[in-house]
Design a protein around this motif. Structure first.
Motif, short mmCIF file in Angstrom:
data_model
loop_
_atom_site.label_atom_id
_atom_site.label_comp_id
_atom_site.label_asym_id
_atom_site.label_seq_id
_atom_site.Cartn_x
_atom_site.Cartn_y
_atom_site.Cartn_z
N GLU A 1 0.85 -1.19 0.00
CA GLU A 1 0.00 0.00 0.00
C GLU A 1 0.88 1.24 0.00
O GLU A 1 1.82 1.34 0.78
CB GLU A 1 -0.88 0.01 1.25
N ALA A 2 0.58 2.19 -0.87
CA ALA A 2 1.42 3.38 -0.94
C ALA A 2 0.59 4.63 -1.18
O ALA A 2 -0.40 4.59 -1.91
CB ALA A 2 2.46 3.24 -2.06
N GLN A 3 1.02 5.70 -0.55
CA GLN A 3 0.37 6.99 -0.76
C GLN A 3 1.43 8.04 -1.06
O GLN A 3 2.45 8.11 -0.37
CB GLN A 3 -0.43 7.41 0.47
N LEU A 4 1.18 8.82 -2.11
CA LEU A 4 2.04 9.95 -2.45
C LEU A 4 1.29 11.23 -2.14
O LEU A 4 0.18 11.44 -2.61
CB LEU A 4 2.40 9.91 -3.93
N ARG A 5 1.91 12.08 -1.35
CA ARG A 5 1.32 13.38 -1.03
C ARG A 5 2.22 14.49 -1.54
O ARG A 5 3.44 14.44 -1.36
CB ARG A 5 1.11 13.55 0.47
N LEU A 6 1.62 15.48 -2.15
CA LEU A 6 2.36 16.62 -2.65
C LEU A 6 2.17 17.81 -1.71
O LEU A 6 1.04 18.18 -1.38
CB LEU A 6 1.87 17.01 -4.05
#
Length: 269
Positions: A192-197
């Motif tokens: 599971e992965a989340q990219l936040r800018l």
């Protein structure tokens, strides 16, 4: 839900309930610092990797903040030269976890749960955290901030990481462009992965104070960026290294200044 996430973020922006001790990793043979609560058995632990040319002291606020929320946080001060070995720094992060698990800290009043280990890092330290996680089945969660490429490639190692990952990218980063590094790590992540800018953040925004490396690296320290990092990393590690479910709603929502760019799998179930 958005209001709930906002309230949770405000809570985590403040120091946690624990008083914090600071120690010297050099006492056990590894240069660096360690921050812990004053006491606690079976605590979660995080090894933190510094950025290129950066001393761990530039992250003291973040490390102390995590410790105030119940984490043991160890930050090696190795491989700080311009030609540092990424492979060796990844190994030092693993050694830092070994120290947390194997050494009784804080006058014997602190112990670590070997099943609750995490890795985090900024810049090259983020890339090396990915390398270390790919080779260590004990690691249960990984968070990176403005991660840069490494040799061996962290973007390739990401595919071997099955644990949850949180990756923060800086929108004004001239060192590690969003689509080039953090984005590739997140898209290649094996779990599971989340990219936040963070649109207004620069590469050095996650660091504190001034340092001579500001002369050779673009960017500067940013209080707002550090605040968001504290909130998000604390929520992420509380969720995945402890049995705390309270902060899951925060991980599922955009925050002001930190929007979710891409999720390969659903981070919050």
């Amino acid at each position: 839900m958005a209001n709930k996430a906002k309230h949770l973020a405000e809570e985590l922006s403040h120091r946690g309930p624990h008083r914090v001790l600071r120690g010297d990793l050099a006492l056990v043979g590894l240069p660096g610092v360690v921050f812990t609560p004053t006491a606690g058995r079976g605590l979660p632990a995080i090894a933190f990797g510094h950025g290129w040319l950066q001393p761990p002291e530039r992250y003291a606020g973040l490390l102390r903040h995590l410790a105030s929320w119940g984490f043991v946080v160890a930050a090696p001060a190795t491989q700080r030269g311009p030609l540092a070995s990424h492979r060796l720094f990844a190994a030092d992060l693993t050694t830092a976890l070994d120290v947390c698990v194997g050494v009784r800290l804080g006058d014997g009043e602190i112990s670590v749960d070997p099943g609750a280990l995490g890795l985090a890092g900024h810049s090259v330290g983020g890339g090396c955290a990915v390398l270390a996680a790919a080779a260590d089945s004990r690691v249960a969660a990984v968070a990176t901030m403005a991660a840069t490429q490494t040799k061996p490639f962290s973007t390739d190692a990401a595919s071997r990481c099955r644990m949850p990952g949180l990756h923060l990218a800086a929108g004004r980063d001239l060192v590690a462009p969003t689509v080039g590094h953090a984005g590739l790590i997140a898209s290649n992540w094996g779990g599971e992965a989340q990219l936040r800018l963070l649109p207004k953040a620069n590469h050095l925004g996650f660091t504190e104070g001034r340092h001579w490396s500001n002369l050779v690296l673009p960017g500067k320290s940013e209080h707002g960026t550090q605040r968001l990092a504290k909130i998000l990393l604390t929520a992420f590690f509380l969720t995945h290294l402890t049995e705390t479910a309270k902060y899951r709603p925060l991980l599922a929502e955009d925050l002001k200044g930190a929007v979710i760019e891409r999720e390969e799998d659903e981070l919050v179930r």
